[in-house]
Design a protein around this motif. Sequence first.
Motif, short mmCIF file in Angstrom:
data_model
loop_
_atom_site.label_atom_id
_atom_site.label_comp_id
_atom_site.label_asym_id
_atom_site.label_seq_id
_atom_site.Cartn_x
_atom_site.Cartn_y
_atom_site.Cartn_z
N ALA A 273 -4.22 -2.06 6.60
CA ALA A 273 -3.28 -2.24 5.50
C ALA A 273 -2.88 -0.91 4.87
CB ALA A 273 -3.89 -3.16 4.44
N PHE A 274 -3.73 0.10 4.99
CA PHE A 274 -3.47 1.42 4.41
C PHE A 274 -3.12 2.46 5.49
CE2 PHE A 274 -6.37 -0.96 1.75
CZ PHE A 274 -5.80 -0.85 0.49
N ASN A 275 -2.85 1.98 6.71
CA ASN A 275 -2.54 2.84 7.86
C ASN A 275 -3.68 3.82 8.14
OD1 ASN A 275 -0.49 2.99 9.86
ND2 ASN A 275 0.11 5.00 9.12
N CYS A 276 -4.90 3.31 8.04
CA CYS A 276 -6.10 4.14 8.23
C CYS A 276 -7.04 3.55 9.27
CB CYS A 276 -6.84 4.30 6.90
SG CYS A 276 -5.97 5.27 5.66
N ALA B 210 0.83 -1.21 0.00
CA ALA B 210 0.00 0.00 0.00
C ALA B 210 0.86 1.26 0.00
CB ALA B 210 -0.93 -0.01 1.21
N LYS B 211 1.92 1.24 0.79
CA LYS B 211 2.80 2.40 0.87
C LYS B 211 3.48 2.65 -0.47
CE LYS B 211 5.03 2.92 4.75
NZ LYS B 211 6.04 2.85 5.85
N LEU C 109 -0.93 4.60 -1.44
CA LEU C 109 -2.25 4.50 -0.78
C LEU C 109 -2.02 4.43 0.73
CD1 LEU C 109 -3.79 1.90 -3.24
CD2 LEU C 109 -4.21 4.36 -3.18
N TRP C 110 -1.65 5.57 1.33
CA TRP C 110 -1.14 5.56 2.69
C TRP C 110 -1.58 6.83 3.41
CZ3 TRP C 110 0.74 1.58 5.14
CH2 TRP C 110 1.52 1.73 6.29
N ASN C 111 -2.03 6.69 4.66
CA ASN C 111 -2.46 7.85 5.46
C ASN C 111 -3.46 8.71 4.69
OD1 ASN C 111 -0.77 7.08 7.58
ND2 ASN C 111 0.93 8.31 6.83
N LEU C 112 -4.50 8.07 4.17
CA LEU C 112 -5.47 8.78 3.33
C LEU C 112 -6.46 9.61 4.13
CD1 LEU C 112 -6.26 5.69 1.05
CD2 LEU C 112 -4.69 7.57 0.54
N PHE C 113 -6.49 9.43 5.44
CA PHE C 113 -7.56 9.97 6.28
C PHE C 113 -7.33 11.39 6.76
CE2 PHE C 113 -4.32 8.24 8.96
CZ PHE C 113 -4.24 9.13 10.02
#
Length: 384
Positions: free
Chosen positions: A77-80, A36-37, A41-45
């Motif tokens: 998986a996406f750090n979210c 994901a990183k 696609l990472w820390n999308l929030f």
Amino acid sequence: MSDNVYPAEQEYHDYIESSSTRWVIPPVMEELKSKAKEAGLWNLFLADFEDYGAGLSNLEYAPLSEIMGRSMIGSEAFNCSAPDTGNMEVLARYGTQAQKDEWLVPLLNGEIRSAFAMTEPAVASSDATNIQSTIRREGNEYVINGRKWWTSGAPDPRCKIMIFMGKTDVNASRHTQQSQILVPMDTPGVKLIRPLKVFGSDDAPHGHAEMLFENVRVPISNIIGGEGEGFAIAQGRLGPGRIHHCMRLIGCAQRAIELMCDRVENRVAFGKKLSEQGSIREDIAKSICEVEQARLLTLKAAERMDLVSYKEARDLIAMIKVVAPSMAQTVIDRAIQAHGAMGLSQDTFLPEAFAYARTVRLADGPDQVHMSSLGKQIIRRYAS
């Protein structure tokens, strides 16, 4: 999600079940996070924090959170995943540079995980002013005492830091007695009493803990914001957290409908497919209507959060916090019924999703508190 996350679900759960201790991290999760990183696609929030995250608005993040929420391992998986998302937002918004460097950066990198210690067993913690734990200053340190529970993420072996909420001044006004402070997990006096189970599941390796804090000492530099700001910080933290849960639950409910349709189209009972039964068709029709209604309300609330302050969007946040978990619980229950006994087993994600939906009807405030607050707002608005 299709190429990586869904295929990893069984491997993830099998690894935990086959381990000598359930509090282990399946290697497949770290593989998913790396992919994901690499894909960006990472820390999308992190709305409003382009320096730290993807720079997406709440409205832009909503459909992505829904998609991630279709799997119980998707958000991580996406750090979210919670509670890290809320803790990162608190540190990004209120933390000092030193606090950000020490704790926010490794959280953003997915190197550690965190916990949020607010709820207490002895008081009705749906009203955060009831919190009785103490944060008392002694020279260059704060001394922390109290008992917490439902401290989500604390049993996770990667959990290194907690945000703790307690009272620094019992004589201050009702909403300025509380403060929030950073407590490293390895601080002397921090005791994990037990992991708590939800419907018999310990939710390993993430978990929810009952914690005891006995004369825990941390430096005064660990205070977040300042003394007396804990309640306001909690309200700012819980707004995005509430709607994120709703986004994920819409994904759970949507996936449940898709599984239900596949099941009833391929299952024969009493001489015909289940999909030919009128009651099954009604369940599916009601379910898709309810999911779409909740999805649109979530998007409206997210847009409102972007256009005005979170405080001004609190009515819509309260509405969706009441609507989405109950909707998801109902839809997932119908899907379980359509699957028969299989729907109760580990062969589908449905039991875990149902437990999640039922939990969120209490997490971040029970339905009754949100309805009471919302009713009060609406009466005031229209009676004037």
